[in-house]
Design a protein around this motif. Structure first.
Motif, PDB file in Angstrom:
ATOM      1  N   ILE A 144       0.834  -1.207   0.000  1.00 52.13           N
ATOM      2  CA  ILE A 144       0.000   0.000   0.000  1.00 52.13           C
ATOM      3  C   ILE A 144       0.868   1.258   0.000  1.00 52.13           C
ATOM      4  O   ILE A 144       0.606   2.215  -0.738  1.00 52.13           O
ATOM      5  CB  ILE A 144      -0.948  -0.005   1.212  1.00 52.13           C
ATOM      6  N   CYS A 145       1.915   1.240   0.816  1.00 48.99           N
ATOM      7  CA  CYS A 145       2.797   2.405   0.899  1.00 48.99           C
ATOM      8  C   CYS A 145       3.556   2.625  -0.410  1.00 48.99           C
ATOM      9  O   CYS A 145       3.687   3.762  -0.879  1.00 48.99           O
ATOM     10  CB  CYS A 145       3.781   2.235   2.059  1.00 48.99           C
ATOM     11  N   ILE A 146       4.042   1.541  -1.015  1.00 49.86           N
ATOM     12  CA  ILE A 146       4.763   1.675  -2.286  1.00 49.86           C
ATOM     13  C   ILE A 146       3.824   2.192  -3.376  1.00 49.86           C
ATOM     14  O   ILE A 146       4.196   3.051  -4.189  1.00 49.86           O
ATOM     15  CB  ILE A 146       5.389   0.322  -2.683  1.00 49.86           C
ATOM     16  N   ALA A 147       2.589   1.682  -3.397  1.00 53.27           N
ATOM     17  CA  ALA A 147       1.618   2.146  -4.389  1.00 53.27           C
ATOM     18  C   ALA A 147       1.290   3.621  -4.188  1.00 53.27           C
ATOM     19  O   ALA A 147       1.184   4.386  -5.159  1.00 53.27           O
ATOM     20  CB  ALA A 147       0.346   1.304  -4.302  1.00 53.27           C
ATOM     21  N   SER A 148       1.148   4.051  -2.939  1.00 52.92           N
ATOM     22  CA  SER A 148       0.850   5.457  -2.667  1.00 52.92           C
ATOM     23  C   SER A 148       1.998   6.357  -3.096  1.00 52.92           C
ATOM     24  O   SER A 148       1.778   7.427  -3.685  1.00 52.92           O
ATOM     25  CB  SER A 148       0.551   5.647  -1.185  1.00 52.92           C
ATOM     26  N   ILE A 149       3.232   5.932  -2.821  1.00 59.37           N
ATOM     27  CA  ILE A 149       4.397   6.739  -3.222  1.00 59.37           C
ATOM     28  C   ILE A 149       4.483   6.815  -4.738  1.00 59.37           C
ATOM     29  O   ILE A 149       4.797   7.873  -5.307  1.00 59.37           O
ATOM     30  CB  ILE A 149       5.681   6.141  -2.619  1.00 59.37           C
ATOM     31  N   SER A 150       4.196   5.705  -5.406  1.00 65.50           N
ATOM     32  CA  SER A 150       4.292   5.685  -6.867  1.00 65.50           C
ATOM     33  C   SER A 150       3.206   6.525  -7.532  1.00 65.50           C
ATOM     34  O   SER A 150       3.452   7.171  -8.555  1.00 65.50           O
ATOM     35  CB  SER A 150       4.197   4.238  -7.370  1.00 65.50           C
ATOM     36  N   ILE A 151       2.012   6.526  -6.959  1.00 64.92           N
ATOM     37  CA  ILE A 151       0.880   7.211  -7.593  1.00 64.92           C
ATOM     38  C   ILE A 151       0.736   8.649  -7.104  1.00 64.92           C
ATOM     39  O   ILE A 151       0.664   9.591  -7.896  1.00 64.92           O
ATOM     40  CB  ILE A 151      -0.421   6.415  -7.342  1.00 64.92           C
TER      41      ILE A 151
END
Length: 395
Positions: free
Chosen positions: A31-38
């Motif tokens: 979730i954190c990686i997806a938030s940083i990427s998006i």
């Protein structure tokens, strides 16, 4: 429950439920990686550049609030500022407005509106537009801070890897580094998810949590190292059980350390923001509070379970675990057979259980060692045995 915490007898099966923790931490990490990427981050003015306007917080009519300043700014330019913060206390208190880069005309309009509607006036001074200052902020400074922070992070990781590999072993070093990277990514991901503003103080605060993230992990690993010394030659417990026991033995210490470490940070956040109104302290305390909470959980539920899985990839530890399971299975069968024979009145007292024999030998040795041996006295050597002739002839 508290008795089990203080006793440290291995009542909490943390390592045995490690698949559950992997799913929880893995989901949070994704979730954190997806938030940083998006979504990326809510970068402050120091990273993106912009305009900063500063005015005294005091006025002839009373204290000026940040809400009122934000209202004046928004109504003048029809857009909201990036942030409005109160800095300092008492007579020296000021209010800082940070926004995207403004033109000279926009700055003039904002300063005129602030003066006309709020009349800022420092103690001992006169109310004038000159009391409201402005400055242009370049984003290069924040970028330089970030580059230096990344260099410091790289050096720190290299040195820590070398230390852990030499003091402990490679699997402990790898597990600790994975937990550390998890803490950094999750802390950054929380900032991305919630939308906290990222400032240079945030980057500096992120570096300060690295040591805390490793501290508790190293303490637990030291106890694991102590509990598993010579375990390959024993069949009392497996490596996973010994590591779980080490976690239980250090669990209360980890909780106490976390509380002692978090209290000053919470105080910094409450006093620095609530009373002093200092934005820099808020950025520093927020990242430390977030990072410490994540580090506490990862040191308990992630680092040691990963170490166990890495260790069990080695055949010798798998074989030791099989021997423990085999011994327990044999002991269970003999216990069931003895119970069945006892129920039928045909209790067989013959014992070929190696473990039982070993326990009896240990008990016998303990009893023998508890009986002090008699040391002959010097007078005993000179004492003549009773009933023996002295060698002299009787007359």
């Amino acid at each position: 429950m508290f008795d089990r915490l203080y006793s440290g007898t291995g009542a909490f099966d943390i390592v045995g439920k490690r698949k559950r923790w992997y799913l929880i931490f893995g989901g949070l990490l994704l979730i954190c990686i997806a938030s940083i990427s998006i979504r990326w981050f809510n970068l402050g003015i120091d990273f993106e550049g912009g305009t900063k306007i500063q005015l005294p917080a005091a006025a002839a009519s009373g204290q000026i609030t940040t809400e009122r300043v934000e209202q004046v700014f928004t109504s003048t330019l029809n857009k909201e500022p990036a942030s409005v913060q109160s800095v300092g206390t008492g007579a020296n208190a000021t209010i800082q407005i940070k926004s995207e880069a403004l033109t000279v005309e926009q700055v003039r309009q904002v300063k005129a509106a602030l003066f006309e509607q709020l009349r800022p006036q420092p103690p001992g001074g006169t109310a004038s537009v000159a009391q409201i200052s402005d400055s242009a902020v370049s984003g290069s400074w924040g970028g330089e801070i970030s580059r230096q922070a990344l260099i410091a992070l790289g050096v720190f990781l290299v040195l820590v890897t070398i230390f852990l590999a030499l003091y402990f072993e490679k699997w402990m070093a790898i597990s600790a580094l994975i937990a550390l990277l998890h803490d950094i990514i999750v802390t950054a991901g929380v900032y991305s998810l919630i939308g906290f503003e990222v400032s240079p103080a945030t980057v500096i605060g992120l570096l300060t949590i690295l040591g805390f993230s490793l501290y508790d992990t190293v303490v637990v690993f030291d106890k694991v190292k102590e509990n598993t010394r010579g375990i390959l030659g024993l069949t009392r417990r497996t490596y996973a059980e010994a590591a779980n026991l080490a976690l239980n033995q250090t669990l209360m210490r980890s909780i106490n350390t976390a509380l002692i470490a978090l209290l000053p940070v919470i105080g910094l956040l409450a006093v620095g923001v609530g009373l002093l109104g200092v934005g820099t302290l808020q950025d520093l305390a927020l990242v430390q509070l977030t990072g410490m909470l994540v580090a506490i959980l990862s040191s308990i539920y992630l680092a040691t379970p990963m170490l166990v899985d890495f260790k069990l990839t080695e055949p010798k530890f798998k074989q030791q675990a099989d021997r423990v399971a085999q011994r327990r299975a044999n002991q269970a069968r003999r216990t069931e057979a003895a119970a069945a024979a006892n129920a039928d009145g045909e209790l067989d007292l013959s014992d070929d259980d190696a473990l039982g024999a070993e326990l009896r030998r240990e008990k016998a040795m303990a009893v023998a060692s508890s009986i002090p041996g008699r040391i002959p006295k010097a007078s005993d050597a000179r004492r003549k045995p009773a009933g023996k002739p002295s060698g002299k002839k009787r007359r």
